[in-house]
Scaffold this active site. Sequence first.
Site, mmCIF file in Angstrom:
data_model
loop_
_atom_site.group_PDB
_atom_site.id
_atom_site.type_symbol
_atom_site.label_atom_id
_atom_site.label_comp_id
_atom_site.label_asym_id
_atom_site.label_seq_id
_atom_site.Cartn_x
_atom_site.Cartn_y
_atom_site.Cartn_z
ATOM 1 N N HIS A 14 5.080 -13.930 -6.914
ATOM 2 C CA HIS A 14 5.756 -13.803 -5.531
ATOM 3 C C HIS A 14 4.751 -14.705 -4.619
ATOM 4 C CE1 HIS A 14 8.589 -11.176 -7.196
ATOM 5 N NE2 HIS A 14 7.676 -10.202 -7.310
ATOM 6 N N HIS A 34 3.097 -11.004 -13.276
ATOM 7 C CA HIS A 34 3.505 -9.730 -13.785
ATOM 8 C C HIS A 34 4.803 -9.755 -14.459
ATOM 9 C CE1 HIS A 34 5.175 -10.035 -9.943
ATOM 10 N NE2 HIS A 34 6.375 -8.937 -9.986
ATOM 11 N N ARG A 68 9.158 -18.017 -11.424
ATOM 12 C CA ARG A 68 9.212 -17.431 -12.854
ATOM 13 C C ARG A 68 8.325 -18.413 -13.683
ATOM 14 N NH1 ARG A 68 14.250 -16.427 -10.726
ATOM 15 N NH2 ARG A 68 14.766 -14.028 -10.951
ATOM 16 N N GLN A 99 6.845 -13.448 -13.698
ATOM 17 C CA GLN A 99 7.024 -13.866 -12.311
ATOM 18 C C GLN A 99 5.983 -13.603 -11.346
ATOM 19 O OE1 GLN A 99 9.565 -10.663 -10.154
ATOM 20 N NE2 GLN A 99 10.513 -11.153 -12.455
ATOM 21 N N GLU A 114 5.456 -5.474 -3.769
ATOM 22 C CA GLU A 114 6.120 -4.509 -4.329
ATOM 23 C C GLU A 114 5.426 -3.317 -5.131
ATOM 24 O OE1 GLU A 114 8.422 -7.222 -6.685
ATOM 25 O OE2 GLU A 114 7.562 -6.268 -8.787
#
Length: 411
Positions: free
Chosen positions: A101, A271, A290, A99, A136
Amino acid sequence: MPLFAPLTNQVRPYAWGSVTAIPALTGAAPTGGPQAELWLGAHPSAPSLLDDGNGPRPLDRLIAGAPEEYLGAATVRRFGPRLPFLFKVLAAERALSLQVHPTRAQAEAGFAAEEALGVPPDAPERVYKDRGHKPELLCALGDFEALCGFRPTAATAALLDRLAVPALAGWASALRARPAAEVLPALLRQALGDGGEDGTGDPGRAAVLEEVTAALDRVAASGDPHAAACAAYARAARDYPGDPGLLAALLLNHVRLRAGQALHLDAGVPHAYLRGLGVELMANSDNVLRCGLTAKHIDVPGLLAVTAFEAAEPAVLTAAPTADGDPSEACFPSLAAEFRLSRLRLADTGVRIDRADAPQILLCTAGEARLSAPDGPSLRLARGGSAYLPPTTLPVRLDGAGAELHRATVG
């Protein structure tokens, strides 16, 4: 709201989760099914329950009813009346989806476009669930494997040479001949298919995937420098048989973390987490594009538009002492405004908890700790236990020789 209160947290039973790792951490009995993530925070789909003496209530509702009391005026001014981060324990037995972001600007534009088109929020093809970005940070609690960012192109060409799959020989040549920013988008598009002759339904694709998987097994058993990475890709291939995301995964760095090491995933970085137990802290967003190892919707053009096609070795992070020099606390580097993660290792003297301007969540990951206030209440945190601390100018102590805690707060 008291100075601190215990949290009861929800488990997400995603299929890739470990059956035993989260129960072993929390002391709860295994359910017999996968327990993938333990969510600590105020995400509306699985908010923690906070018990302030009036019974457990959802944290998101408590915050909505008194945002400055639970978040502090500074956090509300900066992020609005919502907890800006989500804290998790992640326990992967199988690979998670590959995926990427988006940036905040990309998320805002994507959300507006899907709203204008009338795509329902729960539609499987909906990509942008909110207007937020989702940086994240993952800190390993034991041995942990992941894929993170595009491997330097020469190294990927060498890996493909070692696999010796004829269908990928052209990839190796292209990686050596063309700049990363030019060749990587083309290879990722080819790996995932674009609806043409290279689409994922092509029978020839299935044969290539079988041949790649067999080659991965061969190299994994060889003991050469590519063996560990090939073993990881081979496991992912068996986790998701026939998934073209395997070809995309070959372009990414394989990373092995030890306990206490971390990865920071910024916008645009492809990642996937593969195996292991860790704590994860992120901005409170659901925006994910994704690119394989999943049965969920893959928007190839949208993915290519948000991916950063930069090839480099991943940065493995360790916690550094905090600015005040307290040896008990070490902080993981992050530029995210929404969150900060630190690790507390308690000695005989204990520590004082100060963050008068921001909320925080404490999670005990080893030993047993005790929160207390002068002439006030105390709270025992066993391994796997957690507590919410709203902003306060009053002192709070944390004691428990040998205990380890991870502390999430605003950046």
